[in-house]
Design an enzyme around this catalytic site. Sequence first.
Site, PDB file in Angstrom:
ATOM      1  N   SER A 150       0.851  -1.105  -0.065  1.00  0.00           N
ATOM      2  CA  SER A 150      -0.474   0.165  -0.072  1.00  0.00           C
ATOM      3  C   SER A 150       0.737   1.168  -0.199  1.00  0.00           C
ATOM      4  O   SER A 150       0.081   2.740  -0.215  1.00  0.00           O
ATOM      5  CB  SER A 150      -0.515   0.014   1.198  1.00  0.00           C
ATOM      6  OG  SER A 150      -1.717  -1.025   1.140  1.00  0.00           O
ATOM      7  N   HIS A 178      -1.882  -2.818  -7.438  1.00  0.00           N
ATOM      8  CA  HIS A 178      -1.854  -2.069  -6.607  1.00  0.00           C
ATOM      9  C   HIS A 178      -3.618  -3.015  -6.307  1.00  0.00           C
ATOM     10  O   HIS A 178      -3.939  -2.238  -6.610  1.00  0.00           O
ATOM     11  CB  HIS A 178      -1.514  -1.166  -5.746  1.00  0.00           C
ATOM     12  CG  HIS A 178      -2.248  -0.618  -4.717  1.00  0.00           C
ATOM     13  ND1 HIS A 178      -2.232   0.217  -4.010  1.00  0.00           N
ATOM     14  CD2 HIS A 178      -2.014  -1.146  -3.363  1.00  0.00           C
ATOM     15  CE1 HIS A 178      -2.725   0.408  -2.849  1.00  0.00           C
ATOM     16  NE2 HIS A 178      -2.811  -0.409  -2.380  1.00  0.00           N
ATOM     17  N   GLU A 190      -4.077  -0.096  -9.115  1.00  0.00           N
ATOM     18  CA  GLU A 190      -2.697   1.496  -9.534  1.00  0.00           C
ATOM     19  C   GLU A 190      -1.542  -0.106  -9.623  1.00  0.00           C
ATOM     20  O   GLU A 190      -0.975  -1.157  -8.996  1.00  0.00           O
ATOM     21  CB  GLU A 190      -2.151   1.447  -8.134  1.00  0.00           C
ATOM     22  CG  GLU A 190      -3.069   2.685  -7.721  1.00  0.00           C
ATOM     23  CD  GLU A 190      -2.627   3.312  -6.491  1.00  0.00           C
ATOM     24  OE1 GLU A 190      -1.740   5.141  -6.502  1.00  0.00           O
ATOM     25  OE2 GLU A 190      -2.461   2.897  -5.375  1.00  0.00           O
TER      26      GLU A 190
HETATM   27  P1  NAD Z   1      -3.746  -9.829   6.178  1.00  0.00           P
HETATM   28  O1  NAD Z   1      -3.335  -9.475   7.895  1.00  0.00           O
HETATM   29  O2  NAD Z   1      -4.975 -10.053   5.882  1.00  0.00           O
HETATM   30  O3  NAD Z   1      -3.036 -10.806   5.410  1.00  0.00           O
HETATM   31  C1  NAD Z   1      -1.394 -11.129   5.248  1.00  0.00           C
HETATM   32  C2  NAD Z   1      -1.668 -12.416   4.808  1.00  0.00           C
HETATM   33  O4  NAD Z   1       0.538 -12.806   4.872  1.00  0.00           O
HETATM   34  C3  NAD Z   1      -1.531 -13.228   6.813  1.00  0.00           C
HETATM   35  O5  NAD Z   1      -2.700 -14.201   5.946  1.00  0.00           O
HETATM   36  C4  NAD Z   1      -0.756 -14.048   6.996  1.00  0.00           C
HETATM   37  O6  NAD Z   1      -0.672 -15.555   7.705  1.00  0.00           O
HETATM   38  C5  NAD Z   1       0.386 -13.966   5.690  1.00  0.00           C
HETATM   39  N1  NAD Z   1       1.762 -13.908   5.617  1.00  0.00           N
HETATM   40  C6  NAD Z   1       2.456 -13.170   7.187  1.00  0.00           C
HETATM   41  N2  NAD Z   1       3.793 -13.387   6.767  1.00  0.00           N
HETATM   42  C7  NAD Z   1       3.905 -14.296   6.090  1.00  0.00           C
HETATM   43  C8  NAD Z   1       5.075 -14.922   5.094  1.00  0.00           C
HETATM   44  N3  NAD Z   1       6.414 -14.897   5.610  1.00  0.00           N
HETATM   45  N4  NAD Z   1       4.630 -15.596   4.126  1.00  0.00           N
HETATM   46  C9  NAD Z   1       3.361 -16.543   4.158  1.00  0.00           C
HETATM   47  N5  NAD Z   1       2.468 -15.967   4.455  1.00  0.00           N
HETATM   48  C10 NAD Z   1       2.653 -14.707   5.345  1.00  0.00           C
HETATM   49  O7  NAD Z   1      -3.510  -8.135   5.441  1.00  0.00           O
HETATM   50  P2  NAD Z   1      -4.001  -7.527   3.861  1.00  0.00           P
HETATM   51  O8  NAD Z   1      -5.115  -6.466   4.580  1.00  0.00           O
HETATM   52  O9  NAD Z   1      -4.438  -8.574   2.776  1.00  0.00           O
HETATM   53  O10 NAD Z   1      -3.136  -6.942   3.333  1.00  0.00           O
HETATM   54  C11 NAD Z   1      -2.264  -7.559   2.668  1.00  0.00           C
HETATM   55  C12 NAD Z   1      -0.436  -6.931   2.011  1.00  0.00           C
HETATM   56  O11 NAD Z   1      -2.344  -6.354   0.986  1.00  0.00           O
HETATM   57  C13 NAD Z   1      -0.189  -5.730   2.686  1.00  0.00           C
HETATM   58  O12 NAD Z   1       0.974  -5.142   2.032  1.00  0.00           O
HETATM   59  C14 NAD Z   1      -1.038  -3.792   2.779  1.00  0.00           C
HETATM   60  O13 NAD Z   1      -1.141  -3.025   2.744  1.00  0.00           O
HETATM   61  C15 NAD Z   1      -2.091  -4.359   0.898  1.00  0.00           C
HETATM   62  N6  NAD Z   1      -3.126  -3.927   0.511  1.00  0.00           N
HETATM   63  C16 NAD Z   1      -4.546  -3.981   1.707  1.00  0.00           C
HETATM   64  C17 NAD Z   1      -5.408  -3.610   1.429  1.00  0.00           C
HETATM   65  C18 NAD Z   1      -6.191  -3.569   3.033  1.00  0.00           C
HETATM   66  O14 NAD Z   1      -7.553  -2.940   2.619  1.00  0.00           O
HETATM   67  N7  NAD Z   1      -6.404  -4.294   3.848  1.00  0.00           N
HETATM   68  C19 NAD Z   1      -5.886  -2.971   0.604  1.00  0.00           C
HETATM   69  C20 NAD Z   1      -4.292  -2.742  -0.136  1.00  0.00           C
HETATM   70  C21 NAD Z   1      -3.379  -3.579  -0.467  1.00  0.00           C
END
Ligand code: NAD
Length: 320
Positions: A150, A178, A190
């Site tokens: 993000s 993104h 994005e």
């Molecule tokens: P989340 O916490 O829901 O999921 C992250 C996942 O990664 C979890 O299932 C966790 O177990 C796993 N994980 C952690 N360490 C790991 C590793 N070493 N190897 C493999 N898996 C691992 O997070 P999210 O909301 O899905 O966000 C993920 C990414 O997307 C982040 O970079 C976030 O900034 C970005 N993002 C989030 C949103 C949102 O609205 N939540 C929107 C756009 C982008």
Amino acid sequence: MFSTLVRGGLRRHSPAIARCLFSSSASLAAAEVKKLGVVGAGQMGLGIALVAAQKAEIPVTLIDNSQESLDKGLKFAEKLLDKDVAKERLTREAATAVRDRLKPSLKLEDLSDVDFVIEAVPEIPDLKTSIFSQIAQIAPKHAILATNTSSISITKIAAATTNDPKDLQAPSRVISTHFMNPVPVQKGVEIITGLQTSQETIDTAIAFVQRMGKIPARSADSPGFLANRILMPYINEAIICLETGVGSREDIDSIMKHGTNVPMGPLTLADFIGLDTCLAIMNVLHQETGDSKYRPAGLLKKMVDAGWLGKKSGKGFYEY
Ligand code: NAD
């Protein structure tokens, strides 16, 4: 025609430096993306995997380091597919085919046969760079290595794929796709390029997200890119309004929802995004720009300390 126009427009913004550096690297046409790898089966990774399996109709290796996350994610995917079947948006056969394309795994090594990887682990810079240094070794040498970050610099993430600044090959295949939350619903993606990203990587990523039914928009590699540079200070300001008693959570959400015609107010949206993710993005904006206008709200920090992360933890500004 439309996609040609979009691509033409997007190409105009591509970095001239990258064009000079990578005039003839091996290209991978989007049609040749036959297998996707997704790292992180949380709310974003699961959504990306599901949409790729459904719209691009390709197998997806879904990696997480937690069996619980994989189980939870796949259960959620089945629930979404069942809903599509119940609403007659999908036949039962098609839903089964989509589910069968999702292959869960606990090992990054299972990315050895994919053409495109999308990383969606938590927004922690060291974690992302460590994952990229590993997947650059594991994935085939033609594979595009994309991040769903993000806010973290794509140039920094790309640099983690090699120890040799003169080796431009792996970093040239790094880009950000993104996706927005929830992935099956939001059309916009994005596309952010690092200094090292090649034109072939840009073209392949744009064409691939279009195959997934999404609409790409280009952003420079600048803190927060476009979407979060605009969205997060808005959410942060809403939290400051709550913290300083300018309005109640209901009034803050109500005036923005009904006054600006958005589907939900900023505090509800923060709960859906995840307060840990919101704080991580504000921290990157603040640290990278040094501008005090991006200082995270004290209440946001406290709520993350308390483990109140929003919908995913059962409590945020609201209870779930
Ligand atoms: P989340 O916490 O829901 O999921 C992250 C996942 O990664 C979890 O299932 C966790 O177990 C796993 N994980 C952690 N360490 C790991 C590793 N070493 N190897 C493999 N898996 C691992 O997070 P999210 O909301 O899905 O966000 C993920 C990414 O997307 C982040 O970079 C976030 O900034 C970005 N993002 C989030 C949103 C949102 O609205 N939540 C929107 C756009 C982008």
